[in-house]
Design an enzyme around this catalytic site. Sequence first.
Site: not given
Length: 529
Positions: A322, A351, A455
């Site tokens: 950000e 793994h 937004k």
Amino acid sequence: MTPRELWERYQTQLVDDPALGVRLDPSRLGLDERAFAEREPAMQRALAAMEELERGAVANPDEKRMVGHYWLRAPERAPAPEIAAAIRETQARVLDFAARVHDGRVRPPRAERFHHVLVIGIGGSALGPQLVADALGGRADRMAPHFLDNTDPDGLDRVLGGLGDALPETLAVVISKSGGTPETRNGMVEAGAAYRARGLDFGPHAVAITQEGSALDRQAREQGFLARFPMWDWVGGRTSVTSAVGLLPAALQGIDVAALLAGAAAMDEATRRREMQRNPAALLALAWHAVGGGRGSKAMVVLPYKDRLLLFSRYLQQLVMESLGKEKDLQGRVVHQGLAVYGNKGSTDQHAFVQQLRDGPPDFFATFVRVMKDRDGESLEVEPGATSGDFLDGLLLGTRRALLESGRPSLTLTVPDVSPRSLGMLIALYERAVGLYASLVGINAYHQPGVEAGKRAAAAVLDLQRKVTAALRERGPAGATCEELASAVGAPDEAETVFHLLERLAANPDRGVIRREGATPFQAVYAAR
């Protein structure tokens, strides 16, 4: 490079701070001294810019505000005495409030004590507290932490349902600077409904952390919240963990927040040094710049070999991406800067994706986080001469070697333990490195226009949904296709969005929309129930 040459480079490039117990080893990035030396003048300018920031320079021109999260652990550096006083007062209030909750002076209406804390936030208002809670929590917790950090209905049900009969003894901490953040507001509304379903008022079970005068601040006053704590405009969400945002949940959990602040302050002091070999944040930022060519061309893979640091990579994703993911530089030129972050934990990563790190595209550099202390108390030998901790460290050192053999760059950050002090140091180290790197590449680390654009787009979608559902009600049982409805609300170019909205509404019977099959999915007819 021969083992001897590598050993010599390690000794030359290692940043070792015995007072902090921190070491930063960039020797396996494949960078010689020239790579650092040629960037040093730019780093000196970055350090000077950081000094100006700490003196109160306006660093966020979009919002015309200062950026002062460093003052949270050094109030004496704040540019105004009233800011320093507010920081000290808030920290004292946090500790006092937590103490009064723990000893029962602040108690719920229908229980003897608060035993759980429910943090309601999003982004930095949740990731920081979650990292602290997971890294430092344990059997000694004074209160059990829980988080509502999204607006997913099933996720909300899961957390609130998990609290179940413990809800009457649960303290909700609502965190939103503006009070209008949709995810946080939705979590608060849903939590309030859960309290009411048990015959409880939300206010006597709630605390607000917000900006004075915000919608949340007004609601807290009106509903009689137990307390209100400030979020200042000079603290961004992703750097708010050493404000009340992170300190209050941690103090309620029983974590030593004074030690967390002390660790952050100690790292801040170390990263103000002008000498590169004594400044871990400066060297970290220089390494990112050199290995990624100043363009973020390689992703940063964060591999902490400690279960308690599982959430560290998630925390860094927000802090780094950000802050550094920007379309334009400070001169307004399109640059598309950024630094991608992902990670897991050792040795789980053995793994999972280490196979690709070693043999796949060389599009990354690894950051190993090595923790020296294995555990409290003695360790069992799982085979002669070796403990579980020996295996974990062996896997770290072995993976580091395997990546080197395959020509994959890595750096190693070593900390003494996972304690409040050490976690505070890690948080401050990366906050400072991000700010310095942003200066190196000429971007503003302290605004987030892309987030705000998202937004605004989400708000437009919700407004479109309201119009579409109103049009459905007007049409009655006959219904309409998604294209007909898009045209009906004056948005013919939004047919795809309308299609997606109607499909989800029809998939949830309580939303009052039915779907009748068409010849193709796009010719389906939707109607109000």
